[in-house]
Design an enzyme around this catalytic site. Structure first.
Site, PDB file in Angstrom:
ATOM      1  N   ASP A 132       3.898  14.601  12.487  1.00 41.47           N
ATOM      2  CA  ASP A 132       3.924  14.401  11.032  1.00 41.47           C
ATOM      3  C   ASP A 132       2.506  14.379  10.481  1.00 41.47           C
ATOM      4  O   ASP A 132       2.137  13.518   9.692  1.00 41.47           O
ATOM      5  CB  ASP A 132       4.654  13.115  10.671  1.00 41.47           C
ATOM      6  CG  ASP A 132       5.107  13.108   9.211  1.00 41.47           C
ATOM      7  OD1 ASP A 132       5.262  14.198   8.623  1.00 41.47           O
ATOM      8  OD2 ASP A 132       5.295  12.022   8.649  1.00 41.47           O
TER       9      ASP A 132
ATOM     10  N   LYS B  76       2.162  -3.064   8.760  1.00 43.77           N
ATOM     11  CA  LYS B  76       3.364  -2.234   8.632  1.00 43.77           C
ATOM     12  C   LYS B  76       4.571  -3.076   9.048  1.00 43.77           C
ATOM     13  O   LYS B  76       4.713  -3.459  10.209  1.00 43.77           O
ATOM     14  CB  LYS B  76       3.264  -0.980   9.496  1.00 43.77           C
ATOM     15  CG  LYS B  76       4.480  -0.051   9.346  1.00 43.77           C
ATOM     16  CD  LYS B  76       4.433   1.103  10.335  1.00 43.77           C
ATOM     17  CE  LYS B  76       3.404   2.137   9.942  1.00 43.77           C
ATOM     18  NZ  LYS B  76       3.785   2.922   8.758  1.00 43.77           N
TER      19      LYS B  76
ATOM     20  N   GLN C  54       5.083   3.028   1.350  1.00 49.81           N
ATOM     21  CA  GLN C  54       6.380   2.859   1.990  1.00 49.81           C
ATOM     22  C   GLN C  54       6.810   4.175   2.612  1.00 49.81           C
ATOM     23  O   GLN C  54       6.647   5.237   2.017  1.00 49.81           O
ATOM     24  CB  GLN C  54       7.431   2.390   0.974  1.00 49.81           C
ATOM     25  CG  GLN C  54       8.782   2.066   1.583  1.00 49.81           C
ATOM     26  CD  GLN C  54       9.713   1.413   0.580  1.00 49.81           C
ATOM     27  OE1 GLN C  54       9.417   1.369  -0.613  1.00 49.81           O
ATOM     28  NE2 GLN C  54      10.828   0.890   1.059  1.00 49.81           N
ATOM     29  N   GLY C  55       7.350   4.108   3.833  1.00 45.95           N
ATOM     30  CA  GLY C  55       7.826   5.298   4.527  1.00 45.95           C
ATOM     31  C   GLY C  55       9.130   5.018   5.218  1.00 45.95           C
ATOM     32  O   GLY C  55       9.742   3.962   5.037  1.00 45.95           O
ATOM     33  N   GLY C  56       9.559   5.971   6.032  1.00 44.76           N
ATOM     34  CA  GLY C  56      10.843   5.845   6.696  1.00 44.76           C
ATOM     35  C   GLY C  56      10.906   4.693   7.678  1.00 44.76           C
ATOM     36  O   GLY C  56      11.980   4.165   7.952  1.00 44.76           O
TER      37      GLY C  56
ATOM     38  N   GLU D 198       7.581  -0.703   5.162  1.00 41.31           N
ATOM     39  CA  GLU D 198       6.577  -0.878   4.120  1.00 41.31           C
ATOM     40  C   GLU D 198       5.224  -1.242   4.735  1.00 41.31           C
ATOM     41  O   GLU D 198       5.158  -1.858   5.793  1.00 41.31           O
ATOM     42  CB  GLU D 198       7.024  -1.980   3.163  1.00 41.31           C
ATOM     43  CG  GLU D 198       8.361  -1.702   2.492  1.00 41.31           C
ATOM     44  CD  GLU D 198       8.930  -2.914   1.790  1.00 41.31           C
ATOM     45  OE1 GLU D 198       9.606  -2.734   0.760  1.00 41.31           O
ATOM     46  OE2 GLU D 198       8.710  -4.045   2.283  1.00 41.31           O
TER      47      GLU D 198
ATOM     48  N   LEU E 258       0.813  -1.214   0.000  1.00 47.60           N
ATOM     49  CA  LEU E 258       0.000   0.000   0.000  1.00 47.60           C
ATOM     50  C   LEU E 258       0.846   1.262   0.000  1.00 47.60           C
ATOM     51  O   LEU E 258       0.399   2.315  -0.442  1.00 47.60           O
ATOM     52  CB  LEU E 258      -0.919   0.011   1.229  1.00 47.60           C
ATOM     53  CG  LEU E 258      -1.939  -1.122   1.333  1.00 47.60           C
ATOM     54  CD1 LEU E 258      -2.663  -1.054   2.670  1.00 47.60           C
ATOM     55  CD2 LEU E 258      -2.927  -1.062   0.186  1.00 47.60           C
TER      56      LEU E 258
END
Length: 636
Positions: free
Chosen positions: A446, A349, A329-331, A334, A327
């Site tokens: 964030d 996650k 991807q972030g820091g 995935e 779905l």
């Protein structure tokens, strides 16, 4: 075999007695009376007698009237969703009989009757269709107090009631049927104990009226302190128990096979007395055994560990983390879509290997964050930790994130002003919960469009909160050398001095509101032909020039309330003030959004002159200073 039958027979009557005694909620309104055997009484008898068959004929819900003023009688009846026609009819016949017997000459009364299911009947000498009835109140609860783990239990309680209110008041069925405004839920309190709860409104109400009625019912009772209870009004009902109750949780009340003999009244009384004695003896025995076990056995695992998933289950759900199920991807890692064996959808996650936490810390912190539940937060369902894998499991939100609608030309048309306004208010409520109403104080750090997920009803859910503790980021409460967040949303004091607070989230919220109104990204606004260095300065310029509505997304085509949009722009500019002390907190913001009677302060210029030296480095980043979510949690 004979002994087993006797035990089954005894259990059958114990269950039956507990259900009969659970709730009895006939409420006679003492504001008006009629003379027996006069026209009003005749009309009442006639319409209540036919109510059961009418409700069944109309698929679970029916309302009508008979006669002429002053002898006109209005009636309504319903059964909860999924009730078999014969069961519904039997329940309503009992309800009608109870109303006539217990309210012999009152012109208005209602009942929520538990008889093999839960049904509702109401009559009045004045029309009540589509009107919220909050009088008279009926409230009953057991005399058994809950005295241990109250903080933990009330956290679960608040999350359960928020979820039920949201589900029950969802207008997902346009027809006036028993499927509208109904929700039942089972939630784990411990490994061995559940709480069963049900909420419903009469289907004639508007969605907001249903939610308000249920909200009042919850507030009327307060925190979880008794093992079962009911709060009811003529327009809504809230019931809960530590044990499943008939109708809502697929229980059946059929006697054991072979028990067809007639039972005398004396024998029934004997059973009741014997049952009371047996329950008392068993309760004492259980207490003794539990006390002995506590002295000899090590402490039982905390309920939080029921949140744990095994890796095989996660791999099967995600097709071993297949790219086709990814779905985003972030820091921190995935995110994948998964489907469990029971068909329920989840979001997974998969955290990167950089996390420094050990097993115990990861379990503790994840369990802590999982308790933070609100209708406008993405629910944390659990975790998995095997080998080097650290995985978080979330509820799956079908419409993905706000940015995929707001900034996508082919989809933004689906966001009319009503939906955008709902997203603004819902997001504010979610952040308010994190800042003030949760067991922890959480600074999101964030907040952005991609971290606002949209459910099937386009209700916003704030995502990716609580990651600071789970990922063990090195930070302090007041400042940090590592600036994290997404460029365009970061407050000046945080970007330049590393100082963050709840007002940092307020700044991000203000930017988000401007994005929702304009349909433009703040993070790459400099790439457009619009005048202004970013969306904030562009909005301020129009505000100063007396043309704030020029900011509005052209996709809306004037299909919005100008005063409402103007007020939202005003609030957004207050949120992005340079001085954190001049920014309102979230509770004030929600009052500003929902009440026109509050006078708003005049905003000052939000342009921070010292920011220019930081802009080149910010603009060079592809997405964020750290694309992961970081937040701050402080025990209250």
């Amino acid at each position: 075999m004979r002994k087993t039958k006797k035990i089954s027979f005894l259990i059958f009557w114990v269950v039956l007695i507990s259900i009969i005694g659970a709730i009895s909620s006939q409420q006679c309104n003492e504001t008006g009376y009629f003379e027996p055997w006069k026209t009003y009484d005749t009309n009442r008898r006639q319409i209540l007698t036919s109510l059961a068959s009418k409700v069944v004929d109309h698929y679970g819900f029916y309302n009508s009237s008979i006669g002429k003023v002053p002898d006109e009688v209005h009636v309504m009846g319903m059964c909860i969703d999924g009730t078999e026609p014969t069961v519904c009819s039997d329940c309503l016949k009992v309800a009608a009989d109870q109303l006539q017997e217990n309210c012999p000459n009152q012109t208005e009364a209602y009942t929520w009757t538990p008889h093999k299911t839960l049904c509702f009947a109401r009559y009045s000498n004045s029309s009540f269709f589509k009107r919220v009835g909050l009088h008279p109140l009926y409230m009953e609860h057991s005399n058994v107090d809950i005295k241990s783990n109250l903080t933990y239990l009330n956290t679960i309680w608040e999350a359960l009631t928020d979820r039920l209110m949201s589900d029950a008041s969802s207008d997902y069925n346009a027809s006036l049927s028993s499927r509208r405004y109904y929700a039942a839920n089972v939630t784990n309190l411990t490994n061995f104990q559940n709480i069963y709860a049900l909420m419903l409104c009469t289907p004639d109400l508007e969605k907001g009226a249903c939610h308000n009625c249920l909200e009042k019912a919850v507030s009327e009772y307060g925190n979880l302190r008794m093992q079962r209870g009911i709060v009811a009004w003529p327009s809504c009902c809230f019931r809960w128990d530590l044990y499943p109750f008939i109708g809502a949780f697929n229980l059946t009340l059929s006697p054991p096979p072979g028990s067809k003999r007639n039972i005398s009244v004396g024998f029934f009384v004997a059973i009741v007395v014997a049952t009371g004695v047996v329950i008392s003896v068993l309760s004492t025995l259980v207490v003794v055994l539990v006390c002995r076990k506590r002295k000899t056995d090590p402490p039982e695992e905390s309920p939080k560990y029921s949140l744990q998933y095994d890796l095989k289950t996660i791999e099967a759900a995600t097709c071993t983390f297949s790219k086709c199920n990814m779905l985003g991807q972030g820091g921190f890692g995935e995110v994948f879509k998964g489907v469990l064996q029971d068909g329920s959808e989840i979001a997974v996650k998969r955290l990167s290997k950089e996390s420094a936490q050990g097993v115990q810390e990861f379990q503790n912190e994840t369990s802590l964050v999982a308790k933070l539940q609100h209708r406008n937060l993405v629910g944390v369902l659990g975790f998995c930790m095997e080998g080097e894998e650290k995985i978080l499991v979330y509820e799956f939100v079908p419409n993905k994130s706000l940015d995929q609608f707001l900034f996508e030309p082919t989809k933004k048309g689906q966001l009319d002003w009503a939906k955008r306004y709902k997203i603004i208010v819902g997001t504010a409520r979610g952040i308010l919960y994190l800042h003030h109403d949760s067991p922890l104080k959480i600074i999101h750090r964030d907040l952005k469009a991609s971290n606002i997920l949209l459910d099937a009803e386009m209700e916003p859910k704030v995502a990716d909160f609580g990651m600071a503790r789970i990922f063990r980021v090195d930070q302090s409460r007041a400042d940090t050398r590592r600036v994290v967040g997404t460029h365009g949303y970061i407050s000046p004091e945080y970007l330049m001095h590393g100082q963050f607070s709840v007002k940092s989230d307020v700044y991000s919220f203000g930017v988000l509101v401007l994005e929702i109104i304009s349909g433009k990204r703040n993070s790459n606004f400099h790439e457009t032909d619009e005048s202004g260095k970013n969306l904030v300065t562009y909005a301020w310029r129009h505000w100063r020039n007396g043309s704030p509505l020029e900011l509005v997304d052209s996709e809306l085509e004037k299909n919005y309330q100008s005063n409402e949009v103007f007020r939202c722009i005003h609030i957004a500019l207050l949120c992005v003030q340079n001085d954190p002390e001049q920014r309102p907190n979230l509770s004030t913001i929600i009052m500003m959004l929902t009440s026109n009677s509050i006078t708003l302060p005049v905003p000052q210029s939000p342009v921070y002159e010292g920011m220019d030296m930081f802009l080149p480095s910010i603009k060079s980043l592809p997405g964020s200073v750290n694309d992961s979510l970081i937040d701050d949690l402080v025990p209250r």
